[in-house]
Design an enzyme around this catalytic site. Structure first.
Site, PDB file in Angstrom:
ATOM      1  N   CYS A 117       7.580  -5.703  15.289  1.00  0.00           N
ATOM      2  CA  CYS A 117       7.204  -4.777  16.354  1.00  0.00           C
ATOM      3  C   CYS A 117       5.775  -5.132  16.762  1.00  0.00           C
ATOM      4  CB  CYS A 117       7.290  -3.326  15.881  1.00  0.00           C
ATOM      5  SG  CYS A 117       8.950  -2.892  15.324  1.00  0.00           S
ATOM      6  N   GLU A 177       0.816  -1.205   0.000  1.00  0.00           N
ATOM      7  CA  GLU A 177       0.000   0.000   0.000  1.00  0.00           C
ATOM      8  C   GLU A 177       0.854   1.261   0.000  1.00  0.00           C
ATOM      9  OE1 GLU A 177      -4.159  -1.487   1.837  1.00  0.00           O
ATOM     10  OE2 GLU A 177      -2.671  -0.941   3.328  1.00  0.00           O
ATOM     11  N   CYS A 181       6.976  -7.249   6.830  1.00  0.00           N
ATOM     12  CA  CYS A 181       8.182  -6.833   7.539  1.00  0.00           C
ATOM     13  C   CYS A 181       8.593  -7.960   8.462  1.00  0.00           C
ATOM     14  CB  CYS A 181       7.927  -5.564   8.349  1.00  0.00           C
ATOM     15  SG  CYS A 181       9.420  -4.937   9.155  1.00  0.00           S
TER      16      CYS A 181
HETATM   17 FE1  SF4 Z   1       8.515  -3.395  10.579  1.00  0.00          FE
HETATM   18 FE2  SF4 Z   1       8.429  -2.560  13.086  1.00  0.00          FE
HETATM   19 FE3  SF4 Z   1       8.416  -0.761  11.084  1.00  0.00          FE
HETATM   20 FE4  SF4 Z   1       6.271  -2.347  11.520  1.00  0.00          FE
HETATM   21  S1  SF4 Z   1       7.068  -0.768  12.885  1.00  0.00           S
HETATM   22  S2  SF4 Z   1       7.192  -1.875   9.560  1.00  0.00           S
HETATM   23  S3  SF4 Z   1       7.272  -4.283  12.218  1.00  0.00           S
HETATM   24  S4  SF4 Z   1      10.076  -2.196  11.643  1.00  0.00           S
END
Ligand code: SF4
Ligand code: SAH
Length: 380
Positions: free
Chosen positions: A134, A94, A130
């Site tokens: 997180c 996106e 990702c």
């Molecule tokens: Fe990746 Fe963390 Fe960024 Fe989300 S917040 S995109 S899990 S690094």
């Protein structure tokens, strides 16, 4: 079937020039084509009227200009627009466009970069999913499939620019780019840097380094490399004022703890186009939003010239978190401000189309098996 066509969206200008040289073409021809592609948004070589017909034919046989296909295109009541691009079977990414103000003659007011009359920010994705997990991030929860190619990264800007010009946003609809979409940009280093080169190139989008921001969760060695190869504005996702808490919610902290991260921020500032780092801090109710956290944060950040950007947590299904109350957010901000920091709170935009920070989910054919693991844990 003939050989695969070379997608010219994969090349920055040096790359395109090298490819043209291999074809026995002059460097200035590469420059012309590069401008057609990125400044005019042209994908049909036949329309590149200042090239010899023979070159146009050669390019048609060997090459293409192809951004990822659009699967969905949504417009929010507040003007925010979100595209879902298909990047292979079961995978989607996106991209979000956030306009502020009204494009006058279509040009941003570059005389005063920090308060332009019009600003069009494009939030670009760098990976399918990702791998960094997180805990409060919808993208992270979805798992990881692969890095985006240069064509898929720059293709987001290429497509958005074309569409927005058509929609009446003037000749420079995108004035700012933030790599804050899906993925960790510094984990896809080479492709991201090539895409940045194209964004900055005067023969393409001509964005200033100050108006292109990479957001990272803190990949320390890659931060140094970015400073060496392509210093742009940097935002660092801090989210916690101590290692114990950050280890938990931003797990990459176990590898690159706060002391190392802050030292890397200082090194980056020596080469950065701006004289501060932006620290992003997502406000999670009861987790990291107490006055005590703000005091620790104020102490921690003392050594780094910085600004804070507080991001109200944007909820998603089964996240397990809630957004800090308005009161907690205000108190938190006041502690930082009293300690002398500049603090902004990010406005939530486009939440009616799930386009707010951390809500970008796209579609990820996960290869890590993480989602299954998590469900098993929950049902166990
Ligand atoms: Fe990746 Fe963390 Fe960024 Fe989300 S917040 S995109 S899990 S690094
Ligand atoms: N991977 C990079 C960039 C993409 S995320 C990074 O982590 O910095 C862009 C920002 O949105 C980051 O600060 C991220 O922590 C934040 N974010 C993630 N999930 C969020 C959520 N649910 N609500 C608000 N912000 C979120």
């Amino acid at each position: 079937m003939g050989p695969a066509l070379q997608n010219l969206l994969n090349f920055d200008l040096p790359g395109l020039t090298a490819w043209f040289t291999e074809l026995g073409e002059k460097p200035f021809r590469a420059r012309q084509v590069f401008r057609w592609i990125h400044q005019q948004g042209e994908s049909d070589f036949a329309q590149m009227t200042d090239l010899a017909k023979s070159l146009r034919e050669k390019l048609t046989q060997l090459a293409e200009v192809r951004g990822p296909p659009v699967k969905a295109d949504k417009l929010s009541a507040d003007g925010t627009r979100k595209w879902l691009f298909e990047v292979g079977v079961g995978n989607g990414i996106e991209t979000v466009f956030i306009p502020e103000g009204v494009p006058s003659s279509g040009e941003a007011d570059d005389a005063d970069e920090d308060s332009p009359r019009y600003r069009g920010t494009l939030c670009v994705s760098s990976q399918v999913g990702c791998a960094l997990e997180c805990t409060f991030c919808s993208t992270g929860r979805q798992g990881f499939n692969r890095n985006l190619t240069v064509a898929e990264i720059i293709g987001q800007l290429w497509h958005a620019s074309r569409e927005l010009k058509r929609a009446g946003y003037g000749e420079r609809p995108v004035t700012n780019v933030v790599l804050m979409g899906m993925g960790e940009p510094l984990a896809n280093f080479d492709n991201v840097v090539t895409a940045l080169d194209i964004m900055l190139d005067d023969h393409a989008y001509g964005l200033s380094r100050r108006r292109v921001t990479v957001s990272t969760s803190g990949l320390v060695p890659a931060m140094d490399r970015l400073g060496e190869s392509c210093p742009v504005a940097l935002a660092v996702s801090l989210h916690a004022p101590n290692d114990a808490l950050r280890d938990e919610i931003v797990p990459i902290n176990r590898k690159y703890p706060l002391k190392e991260l802050l030292a890397a921020c200082r090194r980056y500032l020596a080469v950065a186009p701006r004289d501060f780092i932006t620290f992003e801090y997502v406000m999670l109710a009861g987790v990291n939003d107490k006055p005590e956290h703000a005091r620790q944060l104020a102490e921690l950040a003392r050594a780094v010239p910085c600004k804070f950007n507080l991001i109200p947590f944007n909820p998603f299904a089964d996240s397990g978190y809630t957004t800090s109350s308005a009161d907690s957010q205000r108190q938190f901000r006041d502690v930082l401000q009293r300690a002398g920091y500049v603090v902004t709170t990010r406005k939530t935009r486009g939440d009616d189309i799930d386009a707010a920070c951390g809500q970008l989910a796209g579609q990820v054919a996960d290869k890590t098996g993480r989602v299954m693991k998590r469900i098993n844990r929950e049902t166990a």
